[in-house]
Write a protein that holds these residues in place. Structure first.
Motif, PDB file in Angstrom:
ATOM      1  N   ALA A  24      33.549  -7.302   5.986  1.00 23.35           N
ATOM      2  CA  ALA A  24      33.966  -7.905   4.839  1.00 23.35           C
ATOM      3  C   ALA A  24      33.001  -7.799   3.602  1.00 23.35           C
ATOM      4  CB  ALA A  24      34.519  -9.220   5.021  1.00 23.35           C
ATOM      5  N   LEU A  25      31.880  -8.507   3.666  1.00 21.05           N
ATOM      6  CA  LEU A  25      30.924  -8.325   2.697  1.00 21.05           C
ATOM      7  C   LEU A  25      30.348  -6.954   2.158  1.00 21.05           C
ATOM      8  CD1 LEU A  25      28.339 -10.901   4.134  1.00 21.05           C
ATOM      9  CD2 LEU A  25      30.091 -11.273   2.264  1.00 21.05           C
ATOM     10  N   GLU A  26      30.266  -6.119   3.209  1.00 21.05           N
ATOM     11  CA  GLU A  26      30.064  -4.628   2.563  1.00 21.05           C
ATOM     12  C   GLU A  26      31.106  -4.134   2.046  1.00 21.05           C
ATOM     13  OE1 GLU A  26      27.591  -1.206   2.463  1.00 21.05           O
ATOM     14  OE2 GLU A  26      27.001  -3.313   3.334  1.00 21.05           O
ATOM     15  N   TYR A  27      32.456  -4.438   2.512  1.00 19.56           N
ATOM     16  CA  TYR A  27      33.653  -3.837   1.767  1.00 19.56           C
ATOM     17  C   TYR A  27      33.840  -4.341   0.331  1.00 19.56           C
ATOM     18  CZ  TYR A  27      38.425  -2.078   1.180  1.00 19.56           C
ATOM     19  OH  TYR A  27      39.430  -1.408   0.722  1.00 19.56           O
ATOM     20  N   ASN A  28      33.567  -5.487   0.121  1.00 14.69           N
ATOM     21  CA  ASN A  28      33.765  -6.178  -1.303  1.00 14.69           C
ATOM     22  C   ASN A  28      32.719  -6.293  -1.897  1.00 14.69           C
ATOM     23  OD1 ASN A  28      36.443  -7.276  -0.664  1.00 14.69           O
ATOM     24  ND2 ASN A  28      35.716  -8.622   0.694  1.00 14.69           N
ATOM     25  N   LYS A  29      31.553  -5.739  -1.700  1.00 12.38           N
ATOM     26  CA  LYS A  29      30.524  -5.747  -2.683  1.00 12.38           C
ATOM     27  C   LYS A  29      30.326  -4.475  -3.573  1.00 12.38           C
ATOM     28  CE  LYS A  29      26.695  -3.098  -0.358  1.00 12.38           C
ATOM     29  NZ  LYS A  29      25.554  -2.928   0.064  1.00 12.38           N
ATOM     30  N   PRO A  30      30.134  -4.640  -4.836  1.00  9.53           N
ATOM     31  CA  PRO A  30      30.002  -3.494  -5.567  1.00  9.53           C
ATOM     32  C   PRO A  30      29.409  -2.456  -5.597  1.00  9.53           C
ATOM     33  CG  PRO A  30      28.946  -5.410  -6.853  1.00  9.53           C
ATOM     34  CD  PRO A  30      29.439  -5.872  -5.438  1.00  9.53           C
ATOM     35  N   LYS A  31      30.097  -1.262  -5.652  1.00 12.95           N
ATOM     36  CA  LYS A  31      29.377   0.089  -5.362  1.00 12.95           C
ATOM     37  C   LYS A  31      28.138   0.243  -6.750  1.00 12.95           C
ATOM     38  CE  LYS A  31      33.006   2.631  -3.155  1.00 12.95           C
ATOM     39  NZ  LYS A  31      33.800   3.965  -3.139  1.00 12.95           N
ATOM     40  N   LYS A  32      26.799   0.956  -6.019  1.00 10.26           N
ATOM     41  CA  LYS A  32      25.894   1.180  -6.898  1.00 10.26           C
ATOM     42  C   LYS A  32      26.203   2.196  -7.877  1.00 10.26           C
ATOM     43  CE  LYS A  32      22.133  -0.643  -4.161  1.00 10.26           C
ATOM     44  NZ  LYS A  32      20.894  -0.136  -3.404  1.00 10.26           N
TER      45      LYS A  32
END
Length: 405
Positions: free
Chosen positions: A21-29
């Protein structure tokens, strides 16, 4: 399985779910790589440029995937404008001669690049230099088209600390189309430098721009910058075919990896990861149940480092500092060739120094100091211990920049 085992499994599953969930929702670089590829939507891709070209020059734009030498040599019926845009557009000698002969026959060449090969500049009686924004915490450059029809509107760019420009112009044959302004001192006074020119060549003409980022997605979508880019594109001959080069690009024009589809589609990527995690969990639990204990075999010790230190101590004790320096320089030049993919035949070349600076996260001044020290030490018969230490310190600092440490 015991109740305690099920508790551990539940905790592991919940932990993995939270991580997903954290990985999916974090903003892309943001990918700031200057690819200039026509279908890339990253800041320094040219997706917007090609979309604009297709709309404003309907049925006139043709995408070319081949090298210019191969494309222009196959037939004499190719007429129009050949459009190149990339961080660095460098033609081979035969390729450049073919392009210039094609322009002489009444065609148009448009090249947007931060640097140009010496032969092209000599042919047009041009020179190049770099304009630095000294003393500014934030680099600010202003770009302007000279033609009064564009109302002398300046656009701002703040992503680079230096800009290439033209000097030594042949004023009788060269028409200045665009200029770049920078603050000369703390008073805020602006100095101008030529960055876009047009020159007749035979029955055709050549347009050179040293600001290729004007055609990138980031620049064209920022504020009203698209008016500046549109002004440059207005010099293209819209009555004939415009050939958009897709060969001289820093990024890949197409992807060869079969995993690209999976890793760049969100649903496929997570399905792929879940399969891998499921396989790992299966191996862990099934392995515990069926696999016999594997005896621990101590690994063979790697004595390479100890041997290297022993040899180095022998050289140092015998005061063979010139030989140590020579090996140190040779290994560093091999590092540049293998890690940064640059040739080291001409260490004094401005192109070499600039390529090393761009690919190593170092400033041009740092690279010049390091290469200058290497050239100086290679020419000396005797090297002091202090000079060797300074060389090693600079090389290690350079490598740390490359690795981002």
């Amino acid at each position: 399985m015991s109740r305690k085992g099920w508790i551990y499994i539940s905790i592991g599953i919940l932990t993995l779910a939270a991580m997903f969930a954290l990985e999916y929702n974090k903003p892309k670089k943001i990918n700031w790589f200057p690819s200039y590829v026509s279908h890339h939507k990253i800041p320094y891709g040219t997706y917007v440029l090609n979309d604009v070209m297709e709309k404003h020059f309907p049925d006139a734009v043709q995408q070319i995937q081949k090298p210019p030498f191969e494309f222009l040599s196959r037939t004499d019926s190719i007429k129009g404008t050949y459009f190149f845009v990339n961080e660095n557009v460098s033609f081979e000698e035969a390729e450049l001669n073919t392009i210039l002969q094609w322009v002489e026959q009444g065609n148009q060449l448009f090249v947007a690049s931060s640097s140009f090969e010496t032969k092209l500049l000599d042919t047009l009686n041009l020179g190049q230099r770099f304009v630095y924004n000294d003393g500014q915490l934030e680099p600010i450059f202003y770009f302007e088209l000279v033609n009064p029809a564009f109302k002398n509107k300046k656009v701002k760019f703040t992503k680079d600390y230096y800009m290439p420009s033209f000097d030594k112009l042949d004023t009788l044959r060269t028409t200045v189309l665009g200029q770049v302004y920078t603050s000369a001192d703390s008073t805020g006074a602006l100095t101008k430098h030529v960055n876009t020119i047009k020159q007749p060549f035979g029955d055709g003409e050549i347009i050179l721009s040293s600001f290729p980022k004007a055609f990138t997605n980031y620049f064209m979508l920022k504020e009203d910058n698209n008016e500046y880019t549109s002004g440059l594109l207005s010099y293209l001959d819209r009555n004939r075919t415009i050939y958009m080069d897709n060969f001289h690009k820093s990024g890949k024009s197409f992807y060869t990896s079969p995993m690209y589809l999976f890793l760049n589609t969100e649903e496929f990527k997570w399905a792929y990861y879940l399969i891998l995690i499921g396989a790992i969990i299966y191996i862990i639990f099934e392995g515990k149940r069926k696999q016999r204990a594997i005896p621990v075999v101590p690994p063979v010790k790697n004595q390479t480092l100890a041997f290297t230190r022993t040899i180095a101590d022998m050289y140092f004790e015998k005061k063979e500092l010139p030989l140590i320096t020579k090996h140190k320089i040779d290994y560093f030049l091999e590092y540049l060739r293998s890690k940064l993919h640059v040739t080291t035949q001409d260490l004094d070349s401005e192109t070499f120094l600039r390529n090393v600076a761009l690919r190593s996260n170092s400033t041009l001044e740092e690279v010049k100091n390091l290469i200058g020290m290497i050239i100086k030490l290679r020419a000396k018969q005797q090297v002091t211990e202090e000079e060797l230490k300074n060389l090693n310190k600079k090389i290690e600092a350079f490598k740390a920049n490359v690795d981002g440490k």
